[in-house]
Each structure stands twice: as structure tokens, then as C-alpha cells.
Design a protein around this motif. Structure first.
Motif, PDB file in Angstrom:
ATOM      1  N   UNK A 126      -4.175  11.255 -15.522  1.00 16.23           N
ATOM      2  CA  UNK A 126      -5.411  10.901 -15.400  1.00 16.23           C
ATOM      3  C   UNK A 126      -6.331  11.448 -15.355  1.00 16.23           C
ATOM      4  N   UNK A 127      -7.598  11.578 -16.322  1.00 17.05           N
ATOM      5  CA  UNK A 127      -8.583  12.110 -15.524  1.00 17.05           C
ATOM      6  C   UNK A 127      -9.900  11.103 -16.119  1.00 17.05           C
ATOM      7  N   UNK A 128     -10.932  10.687 -14.990  1.00 19.09           N
ATOM      8  CA  UNK A 128     -12.203   9.822 -14.997  1.00 19.09           C
ATOM      9  C   UNK A 128     -13.612   9.655 -14.322  1.00 19.09           C
TER      10      UNK A 128
ATOM     11  N   UNK B  64     -20.543  11.536 -21.113  1.00 17.86           N
ATOM     12  CA  UNK B  64     -20.204  10.848 -22.927  1.00 17.86           C
ATOM     13  C   UNK B  64     -18.735  11.784 -23.515  1.00 17.86           C
ATOM     14  N   UNK B  65     -19.282  12.951 -23.304  1.00 22.71           N
ATOM     15  CA  UNK B  65     -18.460  13.671 -24.515  1.00 22.71           C
ATOM     16  C   UNK B  65     -17.722  14.404 -24.061  1.00 22.71           C
ATOM     17  N   UNK B  66     -17.110  13.917 -22.703  1.00 26.68           N
ATOM     18  CA  UNK B  66     -16.066  14.668 -21.756  1.00 26.68           C
ATOM     19  C   UNK B  66     -15.464  13.265 -20.619  1.00 26.68           C
ATOM     20  N   UNK B  67     -14.469  12.995 -21.483  1.00 25.16           N
ATOM     21  CA  UNK B  67     -14.047  11.975 -20.953  1.00 25.16           C
ATOM     22  C   UNK B  67     -12.846  11.417 -20.649  1.00 25.16           C
ATOM     23  N   UNK B  68     -11.216  10.698 -20.885  1.00 24.11           N
ATOM     24  CA  UNK B  68     -11.123  10.867 -20.342  1.00 24.11           C
ATOM     25  C   UNK B  68      -9.836  10.622 -21.351  1.00 24.11           C
ATOM     26  N   UNK B  69     -10.258  10.450 -22.566  1.00 29.07           N
ATOM     27  CA  UNK B  69     -10.054  10.974 -24.164  1.00 29.07           C
ATOM     28  C   UNK B  69     -10.161  12.511 -24.480  1.00 29.07           C
ATOM     29  N   UNK B  70     -11.151  12.771 -24.080  1.00 27.11           N
ATOM     30  CA  UNK B  70     -11.248  14.522 -23.961  1.00 27.11           C
ATOM     31  C   UNK B  70      -9.993  14.604 -23.194  1.00 27.11           C
ATOM     32  N   UNK B  71     -10.321  14.693 -22.104  1.00 29.92           N
ATOM     33  CA  UNK B  71      -9.043  15.790 -21.382  1.00 29.92           C
ATOM     34  C   UNK B  71      -7.323  15.245 -22.063  1.00 29.92           C
TER      35      UNK B  71
ATOM     36  N   UNK C  45      -3.630  19.247 -26.742  1.00 28.43           N
ATOM     37  CA  UNK C  45      -3.843  20.552 -27.272  1.00 28.43           C
ATOM     38  C   UNK C  45      -2.645  22.163 -26.705  1.00 28.43           C
ATOM     39  N   UNK C  46      -2.723  22.004 -25.469  1.00 29.25           N
ATOM     40  CA  UNK C  46      -2.005  22.911 -24.246  1.00 29.25           C
ATOM     41  C   UNK C  46      -1.072  22.624 -24.550  1.00 29.25           C
TER      42      UNK C  46
ATOM     43  N   UNK D  67     -12.862  12.590 -32.635  1.00 28.55           N
ATOM     44  CA  UNK D  67     -13.993  13.146 -31.669  1.00 28.55           C
ATOM     45  C   UNK D  67     -13.692  12.721 -30.040  1.00 28.55           C
ATOM     46  N   UNK D  68     -12.353  11.840 -30.242  1.00 29.92           N
ATOM     47  CA  UNK D  68     -11.890  12.125 -28.421  1.00 29.92           C
ATOM     48  C   UNK D  68     -12.548  10.844 -28.172  1.00 29.92           C
TER      49      UNK D  68
END
Length: 235
Positions: free
Chosen positions: A68-70, A167-174, A180-181, A189-190
């Protein structure tokens, strides 16, 4: 700066964030699993409400590794007061990468029951890509092992991450980047934990109209009730 002007600026900021949330919350993030993956293996998206994690099979045994990213202070240090939202979202801050191992078999219902989350989605991907992502995340977590901090509220072991949080790089963007990998197609938007899994057109064509339920599966939504309580099934 006068007190009246300060209050006015605060109202503008709050109003802007609220408006952005209302607009973006209607935008789901769709993902399509890879077609006919070689040596298929299951990975799992775990929805905790506004936050999502990814479960990957470990190299050996019936174990799943959660990543998880945060944001470091908000997520890892649990400094989540209402006014911390502005610091967390309005400018880049230190990111955090959380990790934990679960003694669980790869089964959706078992995972959902043990982790006490809101929903779990199973995605079938190529095992080679899953192993490559797991190795990269393991190395990324080990790189900053000297900063390791265990957060009992979330039961995750956090370390500093090189990617800044905003805001534009949060847990959902990660999560979208990780998917994608794994050769998934991700569109949207994610911003929020609002993912929907869609079939490929060729898979839809194989289905008999009206004979099976629609297979689009959705995880997340906004706003959701925050629920990060967990069982003690972790290692």
C-alpha cells in the motif's frame, strides 16, 4: 494578513477541494485484465473504502504480500487531523510504502473474511509479470528499511518512499501504476478508490446474451465509510 482575509482564503480553499471532489468522484477508473496471460496467477485489489491495496502471491507457500502507498505523516504516523488534509493534498509531501505478509490462501472469500475489508477483486495476470512486480516492490521497500515504522492502526510496516505524495499521486494512482505493470489496461482519474473491472470485447463476444450475469465488477466509491480494522491473521 487580516483575520477576515485569512478566513476568506480558507473558505476558498475548502470550497475548491469540495468542488473538485464532487466532480472527480463521479469519474470511475476502469481496468481491463490482460488477455490470455501466460502461466496465469491471481492477484487481488483490496478496498478499504477510500484506500486500496494490492495483494500479490509470495514466492513460496500460502502467503500473500500486501503493498500500500500513502502519505508518511497521515498514513504511517497516523497524524490524520482534519487540518492535515490541506498539507497532505495541496503540495507534495513524503510518500510511504507499506508492506505486510498474510498467511492466507489465494481465495477471495477467505481474504475478504480475514482482512475485514469492504471488497476484494481478483485479477488474473501472467505469473512472470507478477513476480517482476513483487521483486521490484520488495526491493523498493528494503531500500529504506532503516526508516521502517510499524503502524498498529493499519498493521502495516511503512518505510519512506522516493515518490512524493499529493492529490494527483495518491494510493490509487500507485495502484493504477502497479496494475499497468501487470499488463492491465487502466483508464480514468484514479483519484479515489473507485475501480471497475471490465471484460475485453472478445470475451464479451463469447458470452451468450442474457444467459449469464454481467461480469463487470466494481470496487470502491466515494464517499465511503472508513474502516481499516483488521484481524490478527497477519504474520
Amino acid at each position: 494578513m487580516s483575520r477576515r482575509l485569512t478566513i476568506l482564503l480558507q473558505l476558498i480553499v475548502v470550497g475548491g477541494i469540495t468542488l473538485a471532489g464532487l466532480v472527480l468522484s463521479s469519474c470511475t477508473t476502469s481496468l481491463t485484465p490482460p488477455a490470455d496471460p501466460v502461466d496465469p496467477v491471481a492477484v487481488y485489489i483490496v478496498d478499504y473504502g477510500r484506500h486500496t491495496s494490492l495483494l500479490l502471491p509470495a514466492e513460496e507457500g500460502d502467503r500473500l504480500v500486501e503493498y500500500a502507498y500513502g502519505e508518511w505523516q497521515w498514513f504511517a504516523l497516523d497524524r490524520a487531523r482534519w487540518h492535515d488534509v490541506f498539507r497532505t493534498l495541496l503540495w507534495p509531501t513524503r510518500g510511504a510504502l507499506g508492506r505486510w505478509e498474510w498467511d492466507l490462501p489465494p481465495d477471495v472469500e477467505t481474504i475478504r473474511t480475514a482482512i475485514l475489508c469492504e471488497d476484494v477483486l481478483e485479477i488474473i495476470v501472467a505469473s512472470q509479470r507478477e513476480r517482476a512486480l513483487l521483486m521490484r516492490l520488495e526491493a523498493r521497500h528494503a531500500q529504506h528499511a532503516d526508516t521502517l515504522h510499524y503502524q498498529p492502526r493499519y498493521r502495516l510496516e511503512f518505510v519512506h518512499d522516493d515518490d512524493e505524495y499529493h492529490l494527483f499521486h495518491n494510493c490509487n494512482h500507485a495502484l493504477a501504476e502497479w496494475l499497468r505493470e501487470l499488463d492491465c489496461e487502466v483508464h480514468g482519474w484514479a483519484i479515489f478508490a473507485d475501480f471497475i473491472v471490465q471484460e475485453r470485447e472478445e470475451e464479451r463476444a463469447r458470452r451468450h446474451a442474457g444467459t449469464e450475469a454481467r461480469s463487470d465488477r466494481r470496487v470502491g466509491g466515494y464517499p465511503r465509510v472508513w474502516n481499516r480494522s483488521r484481524s490478527t491473521t497477519r504474520r
